[in-house]
Design a protein around this motif. Structure first.
Motif, PDB file in Angstrom:
ATOM      1  N   TRP A 147       0.844  -1.196   0.000  1.00 20.78           N
ATOM      2  CA  TRP A 147       0.000   0.000   0.000  1.00 20.78           C
ATOM      3  C   TRP A 147       0.874   1.239   0.000  1.00 20.78           C
ATOM      4  N   LEU A 148       0.537   2.207  -0.861  1.00 24.63           N
ATOM      5  CA  LEU A 148       1.284   3.457  -0.949  1.00 24.63           C
ATOM      6  C   LEU A 148       0.509   4.645  -0.403  1.00 24.63           C
ATOM      7  N   GLY A 149      -0.807   4.600  -0.523  1.00 25.96           N
ATOM      8  CA  GLY A 149      -1.617   5.726  -0.065  1.00 25.96           C
ATOM      9  C   GLY A 149      -3.038   5.621  -0.563  1.00 25.96           C
ATOM     10  N   ASP A 150      -3.863   6.545  -0.091  1.00 20.96           N
ATOM     11  CA  ASP A 150      -5.282   6.589  -0.447  1.00 20.96           C
ATOM     12  C   ASP A 150      -5.660   7.967  -0.955  1.00 20.96           C
ATOM     13  N   SER A 151      -6.747   8.008  -1.684  1.00 16.69           N
ATOM     14  CA  SER A 151      -7.396   9.256  -2.081  1.00 16.69           C
ATOM     15  C   SER A 151      -8.870   9.101  -1.768  1.00 16.69           C
ATOM     16  N   VAL A 152      -9.411  10.049  -1.006  1.00  8.78           N
ATOM     17  CA  VAL A 152     -10.833  10.020  -0.661  1.00  8.78           C
ATOM     18  C   VAL A 152     -11.515  11.146  -1.437  1.00  8.78           C
ATOM     19  N   ALA A 153     -12.477  10.782  -2.276  1.00  5.31           N
ATOM     20  CA  ALA A 153     -13.165  11.769  -3.125  1.00  5.31           C
ATOM     21  C   ALA A 153     -13.957  12.744  -2.260  1.00  5.31           C
ATOM     22  N   LYS A 154     -14.039  13.850  -2.732  1.00  6.55           N
ATOM     23  CA  LYS A 154     -13.466  14.620  -3.812  1.00  6.55           C
ATOM     24  C   LYS A 154     -12.044  15.003  -3.417  1.00  6.55           C
ATOM     25  N   ASP A 155     -11.093  14.698  -4.283  1.00 10.87           N
ATOM     26  CA  ASP A 155      -9.686  14.922  -3.979  1.00 10.87           C
ATOM     27  C   ASP A 155      -8.949  15.164  -5.292  1.00 10.87           C
ATOM     28  N   GLN A 156      -7.837  15.840  -5.174  1.00  9.49           N
ATOM     29  CA  GLN A 156      -6.996  16.063  -6.350  1.00  9.49           C
ATOM     30  C   GLN A 156      -5.573  16.313  -5.902  1.00  9.49           C
ATOM     31  N   SER A 157      -4.639  15.963  -6.761  1.00 10.52           N
ATOM     32  CA  SER A 157      -3.230  16.201  -6.478  1.00 10.52           C
ATOM     33  C   SER A 157      -2.546  16.595  -7.784  1.00 10.52           C
ATOM     34  N   PRO A 158      -2.137  17.867  -7.912  1.00  7.59           N
ATOM     35  CA  PRO A 158      -1.483  18.305  -9.140  1.00  7.59           C
ATOM     36  C   PRO A 158      -0.063  17.772  -9.282  1.00  7.59           C
ATOM     37  N   ASN A 159       0.524  17.312  -8.178  1.00  2.41           N
ATOM     38  CA  ASN A 159       1.873  16.761  -8.182  1.00  2.41           C
ATOM     39  C   ASN A 159       1.926  15.752  -7.031  1.00  2.41           C
ATOM     40  N   VAL A 160       1.692  14.472  -7.341  1.00  2.00           N
ATOM     41  CA  VAL A 160       1.550  13.457  -6.297  1.00  2.00           C
ATOM     42  C   VAL A 160       2.830  13.331  -5.479  1.00  2.00           C
ATOM     43  N   PRO A 161       2.701  12.914  -4.202  1.00  2.00           N
ATOM     44  CA  PRO A 161       3.902  12.644  -3.412  1.00  2.00           C
ATOM     45  C   PRO A 161       4.754  11.574  -4.103  1.00  2.00           C
ATOM     46  N   THR A 162       6.054  11.656  -3.937  1.00  2.00           N
ATOM     47  CA  THR A 162       6.981  10.744  -4.613  1.00  2.00           C
ATOM     48  C   THR A 162       6.613   9.286  -4.418  1.00  2.00           C
ATOM     49  N   ARG A 163       6.118   8.899  -3.241  1.00  2.00           N
ATOM     50  CA  ARG A 163       5.800   7.484  -3.006  1.00  2.00           C
ATOM     51  C   ARG A 163       4.738   6.968  -3.978  1.00  2.00           C
ATOM     52  N   LEU A 164       3.834   7.845  -4.457  1.00  2.00           N
ATOM     53  CA  LEU A 164       2.802   7.417  -5.403  1.00  2.00           C
ATOM     54  C   LEU A 164       3.339   7.239  -6.821  1.00  2.00           C
ATOM     55  N   TRP A 165       4.554   7.701  -7.093  1.00  2.00           N
ATOM     56  CA  TRP A 165       5.161   7.494  -8.413  1.00  2.00           C
ATOM     57  C   TRP A 165       5.289   6.007  -8.711  1.00  2.00           C
ATOM     58  N   TYR A 166       5.355   5.174  -7.675  1.00  2.00           N
ATOM     59  CA  TYR A 166       5.597   3.745  -7.839  1.00  2.00           C
ATOM     60  C   TYR A 166       4.306   2.942  -7.966  1.00  2.00           C
ATOM     61  N   THR A 167       3.211   3.604  -8.213  1.00  2.00           N
ATOM     62  CA  THR A 167       1.913   2.936  -8.324  1.00  2.00           C
ATOM     63  C   THR A 167       1.885   1.959  -9.497  1.00  2.00           C
ATOM     64  N   ASP A 168       1.534   0.702  -9.175  1.00  2.00           N
ATOM     65  CA  ASP A 168       1.386  -0.351 -10.165  1.00  2.00           C
ATOM     66  C   ASP A 168      -0.030  -0.893 -10.203  1.00  2.00           C
ATOM     67  N   ALA A 169      -0.838  -0.538  -9.197  1.00  2.00           N
ATOM     68  CA  ALA A 169      -2.223  -1.009  -9.128  1.00  2.00           C
ATOM     69  C   ALA A 169      -3.041  -0.029  -8.297  1.00  2.00           C
ATOM     70  N   ILE A 170      -4.336  -0.044  -8.564  1.00  2.00           N
ATOM     71  CA  ILE A 170      -5.256   0.833  -7.840  1.00  2.00           C
ATOM     72  C   ILE A 170      -6.507   0.042  -7.523  1.00  2.00           C
ATOM     73  N   THR A 171      -6.982   0.202  -6.296  1.00  2.00           N
ATOM     74  CA  THR A 171      -8.309  -0.295  -5.969  1.00  2.00           C
ATOM     75  C   THR A 171      -9.222   0.925  -6.076  1.00  2.00           C
ATOM     76  N   VAL A 172     -10.013   0.970  -7.139  1.00  2.00           N
ATOM     77  CA  VAL A 172     -10.936   2.079  -7.363  1.00  2.00           C
ATOM     78  C   VAL A 172     -12.133   1.829  -6.448  1.00  2.00           C
ATOM     79  N   CYS A 173     -12.515   2.817  -5.662  1.00  2.00           N
ATOM     80  CA  CYS A 173     -13.564   2.738  -4.637  1.00  2.00           C
ATOM     81  C   CYS A 173     -13.018   2.093  -3.407  1.00  2.00           C
TER      82      CYS A 173
END
Length: 175
Positions: free
Chosen positions: A149-175
């Motif tokens: 796990w790298l992090g979460d986003s709770v809607a409504k949310d936005q990130s114009p420049n994600v934290p470096t740890r999210l650069w390594y995202t290989d999968a997402i659980t949508v919802c």
């Protein structure tokens, strides 16, 4: 040090099995090409990383779990200002900061393996989470043996420049 957690053993085993099939079913992508539509390399990679996915049109696939993924190449997307548009109910990912670069939109709940050689592995640089308010999406890195796990986003949310740890995202659980 950022907080980290891993998926439960059962879920991790299921997700690991999915990751081991990164090559997916080449026949599915070949069937789409035979039908007269050439998939962009990244969309093709998403299909291979998510066995059972089917092509809906030249830029959209539906995964076996019902998640819809739509790809828009950087050459076709324009961002005049932050935040870029993102349809209601969608999680919109961008390969460039402030909504630049390629765009991958995800709709409906489920696990999405976005990693592979030509896929979206390690490309996330910005996002707009325009899902139903309060809906949580989680970001994961494949360590070679498990989903981390790298992090979460709770809607409504936005990130114009994600934290470096999210650069390594290989999968997402949508919802």
């Amino acid at each position: 040090m950022p907080r980290r957690k891993t998926l439960t053993t059962g879920a991790a085993a299921l997700l690991a099995a999915t990751a081991l099939v990164l090559s997916g079913s080449p026949a599915q992508a070949d069937d789409a090409r035979a039908a007269g539509t050439r998939l962009p390399a990244e969309l093709d990679a998403l299909m291979r990383a998510n066995p059972g996915a089917k092509q809906l049109d030249d830029r959209t696939i539906e995964l076996r779990n019902g998640v819809v993924a739509r790809l828009t190449p950087a050459s076709e997307s324009s961002v005049a200002a932050w935040p870029p548009s993102c349809d209601y109910g969608w999680l919109c990912l961008f390969s460039g900061i402030q909504g630049g670069g390629d765009r991958l939109n995800l709709f409906r709940c489920g696990f999405v393996n976005i990693g592979s050689v030509y896929g979206w592995s390690d490309k996330l640089r910005s996002y707009v989470n325009n899902q139903t308010p309060g809906t949580r999406s989680s970001f994961y890195n494949w360590t070679g043996s498990q989903w981390e796990w790298l992090g979460d986003s709770v809607a409504k949310d936005q990130s114009p420049n994600v934290p470096t740890r999210l650069w390594y995202t290989d999968a997402i659980t949508v919802c």
